[in-house]
Design a protein around this motif. Sequence first.
Motif, short mmCIF file in Angstrom:
data_model
loop_
_atom_site.label_atom_id
_atom_site.label_comp_id
_atom_site.label_asym_id
_atom_site.label_seq_id
_atom_site.Cartn_x
_atom_site.Cartn_y
_atom_site.Cartn_z
N SER A 305 0.84 -1.19 0.00
CA SER A 305 0.00 0.00 0.00
C SER A 305 0.88 1.25 0.00
O SER A 305 2.11 1.16 0.07
N THR A 306 0.25 2.40 -0.12
CA THR A 306 0.98 3.68 -0.11
C THR A 306 0.21 4.64 0.79
O THR A 306 -0.95 4.38 1.15
N ASP A 307 0.82 5.77 1.13
CA ASP A 307 0.13 6.77 1.96
C ASP A 307 -1.16 7.22 1.28
O ASP A 307 -2.19 7.39 1.93
N ALA A 308 -1.10 7.42 -0.04
CA ALA A 308 -2.28 7.89 -0.77
C ALA A 308 -3.41 6.86 -0.69
O ALA A 308 -4.56 7.21 -0.41
N LEU A 309 -3.09 5.58 -0.92
CA LEU A 309 -4.12 4.53 -0.86
C LEU A 309 -4.67 4.40 0.56
O LEU A 309 -5.88 4.22 0.75
N ASN A 310 -3.78 4.51 1.56
CA ASN A 310 -4.26 4.42 2.95
C ASN A 310 -5.19 5.59 3.28
O ASN A 310 -6.20 5.41 3.97
N ALA A 311 -4.86 6.78 2.78
CA ALA A 311 -5.70 7.96 3.04
C ALA A 311 -7.09 7.75 2.44
O ALA A 311 -8.11 8.06 3.07
N LEU A 312 -7.12 7.20 1.25
CA LEU A 312 -8.38 6.95 0.55
C LEU A 312 -9.23 5.92 1.31
O LEU A 312 -10.43 6.11 1.55
N VAL A 313 -8.57 4.83 1.69
CA VAL A 313 -9.27 3.75 2.40
C VAL A 313 -9.75 4.23 3.78
O VAL A 313 -10.88 3.96 4.18
N ASP A 314 -8.90 4.98 4.48
CA ASP A 314 -9.29 5.48 5.82
C ASP A 314 -10.50 6.40 5.71
O ASP A 314 -11.43 6.31 6.50
N SER A 315 -10.47 7.28 4.71
CA SER A 315 -11.59 8.20 4.52
C SER A 315 -12.86 7.41 4.18
O SER A 315 -13.92 7.67 4.75
N ALA A 316 -12.74 6.45 3.28
CA ALA A 316 -13.91 5.64 2.90
C ALA A 316 -14.53 4.97 4.12
O ALA A 316 -15.75 5.01 4.32
N ARG A 317 -13.68 4.40 4.97
CA ARG A 317 -14.20 3.66 6.14
C ARG A 317 -14.90 4.57 7.15
O ARG A 317 -15.72 4.11 7.93
N ARG A 318 -14.54 5.85 7.15
CA ARG A 318 -15.18 6.78 8.09
C ARG A 318 -16.60 7.16 7.66
O ARG A 318 -17.37 7.69 8.46
N GLN A 319 -16.97 6.91 6.42
CA GLN A 319 -18.25 7.41 5.91
C GLN A 319 -19.41 6.50 6.33
O GLN A 319 -19.28 5.28 6.33
N GLU A 346 -24.13 8.78 -2.94
CA GLU A 346 -23.79 10.14 -3.36
C GLU A 346 -22.99 10.88 -2.30
O GLU A 346 -21.97 11.51 -2.60
N ASN A 347 -23.45 10.80 -1.06
CA ASN A 347 -22.70 11.45 0.03
C ASN A 347 -21.32 10.84 0.16
O ASN A 347 -20.33 11.54 0.41
N PHE A 348 -21.26 9.53 -0.02
CA PHE A 348 -19.97 8.82 0.10
C PHE A 348 -18.97 9.39 -0.90
O PHE A 348 -17.86 9.77 -0.55
N VAL A 349 -19.39 9.46 -2.15
CA VAL A 349 -18.48 9.92 -3.21
C VAL A 349 -18.02 11.35 -2.94
O VAL A 349 -16.82 11.67 -3.01
N ALA A 350 -18.95 12.22 -2.57
CA ALA A 350 -18.60 13.63 -2.33
C ALA A 350 -17.67 13.76 -1.12
O ALA A 350 -16.66 14.49 -1.18
N SER A 351 -17.97 13.04 -0.04
CA SER A 351 -17.17 13.20 1.19
C SER A 351 -15.77 12.64 1.02
O SER A 351 -14.79 13.24 1.48
N VAL A 352 -15.65 11.47 0.38
CA VAL A 352 -14.31 10.88 0.22
C VAL A 352 -13.46 11.79 -0.67
O VAL A 352 -12.29 12.05 -0.38
N ALA A 353 -14.06 12.29 -1.75
CA ALA A 353 -13.29 13.17 -2.65
C ALA A 353 -12.79 14.38 -1.87
O ALA A 353 -11.62 14.78 -2.01
N ARG A 354 -13.65 14.96 -1.04
CA ARG A 354 -13.25 16.16 -0.28
C ARG A 354 -12.16 15.82 0.74
O ARG A 354 -11.11 16.47 0.79
N GLU A 355 -12.38 14.77 1.51
CA GLU A 355 -11.41 14.43 2.57
C GLU A 355 -10.06 14.04 1.98
O GLU A 355 -9.01 14.36 2.53
N TYR A 356 -10.11 13.32 0.86
CA TYR A 356 -8.85 12.87 0.24
C TYR A 356 -8.05 14.07 -0.27
O TYR A 356 -6.84 14.14 -0.10
N GLU A 357 -8.76 15.03 -0.83
CA GLU A 357 -8.06 16.22 -1.33
C GLU A 357 -7.46 17.01 -0.17
O GLU A 357 -6.33 17.50 -0.26
N GLU A 358 -8.21 17.09 0.93
CA GLU A 358 -7.68 17.79 2.11
C GLU A 358 -6.42 17.11 2.62
O GLU A 358 -5.45 17.74 3.01
N ALA A 359 -6.43 15.77 2.60
CA ALA A 359 -5.31 15.01 3.18
C ALA A 359 -4.09 14.98 2.27
O ALA A 359 -2.96 14.97 2.75
N THR A 360 -4.31 14.95 0.96
CA THR A 360 -3.17 14.70 0.06
C THR A 360 -2.95 15.80 -0.98
O THR A 360 -1.92 15.81 -1.65
#
Length: 381
Positions: A305-319, A346-360
């Motif tokens: 895995s990578t930091d980017a993939l972990n950030a994506l997965v962590d954000s997804a799991r929080r939703q 829909e909320n999932f897609v919007a929230s993960v995109a936002r959180e991932y951009e904030e993180a990375t």
Amino acid sequence: MSLADRVSAAYRQRFGGAPALLARAPGRVNLIGEHTDYSDGFVLPMAIDRALWIALAPRSDRRVLVYSLDFATEASIDLDQLEKVDDGWPEYLRGVAWALQQADLRLSGWQGVMAGDVPIGSGLSSSAALELAVARAFQAVSEFAWEPTVIARLAQRAENDWVGMNCGIMDQMIAAAGVSGSALLIDCRSLATRLVPIPAESVVVVMDSMTRRGLVDSAYNQRRAQCEAAAQHFGVSVLRDVSEANYAGQAAQLDGLVYRRARHVIRENVRTLAAAVAMQQGDARQLGILMNASHDSLRDDFEVSTDALNALVDSARRQPGCFGARLTGAGFGGCAVALVQSAARENFVASVAREYEEATGLAATLYVCQPAAGASVTSLS
Ligand code: GLA
């Protein structure tokens, strides 16, 4: 305009006259069973509703002429004189022609235009889609039998021995044998397949981290070598043949790194079989738990895995409404996959995109995918 219409229109423009056939082969997302295929283990992918399309017509000589709309380049190959050139996508075309001819199939020439919407290099197997669409084109003009498992093996051979990527069989198998509406449990030893349904009221969301790493790459081959070393330690040729109990008993004598690599593969096989049972029972919750465990093992034990993939997965799991998430494919960049309640998508897609951009600082692409059919060809006349 659909891709089928685009390649057909471009064919008319380029070659004059109408194409006779439309070949297509899909990309894939793997739900669980990662880095197990080359140890003869179990995988559980689905073909996705993104594909490579070719509009084509037979030629009377033994040449193949293909124009790629995505790369804006043409390849011209002579079936009697195949040589490695190392020029990108045409190498896959030559590789497939070579592997089919190695199996004594008599090939005819054809001309075509191709285009696809499987993002290239993202871990969704755009290369297997290309191989299988090309194989379908050859099959339609040369009229040999289409046996998905046989063709998948030949496409894998093209990639292993011509292109030089030492991949397993998963991507070619699912691109060849995918079934609309279902994921497929594949036994990578026997190539037996079983249809497994996506649990009701849940959707599969692919999340592209927009980070890339080439696959013809030392890290993948190194993992393969470590799995082979671990198998050797247990006195078998592949880790498929080591049970969890057997492994636990002998683990103490293993080198720490090899120990963790083997642990991933052995447990991932168990998880994959359990995931198929959960899906059969419509148990999205249990499938999600297994997907999460798979990611954690890929991150900590297999280390792909990578930091980017972990950030994506962590954000997804929080939703809310997310059952589970994990990286998919070889890792080292590319995509992750999540199982999400349909109503929450829909909320999932919007929230993960936002959180991932904030993180990375990166803009992820997320899309809901439907299970699609494997490679197909239709006659246009
Ligand atoms: C790549 C390879 C597959 C498989 C996965 C990891 O996609 O092409 O054969 O090994 O990585 O599961």
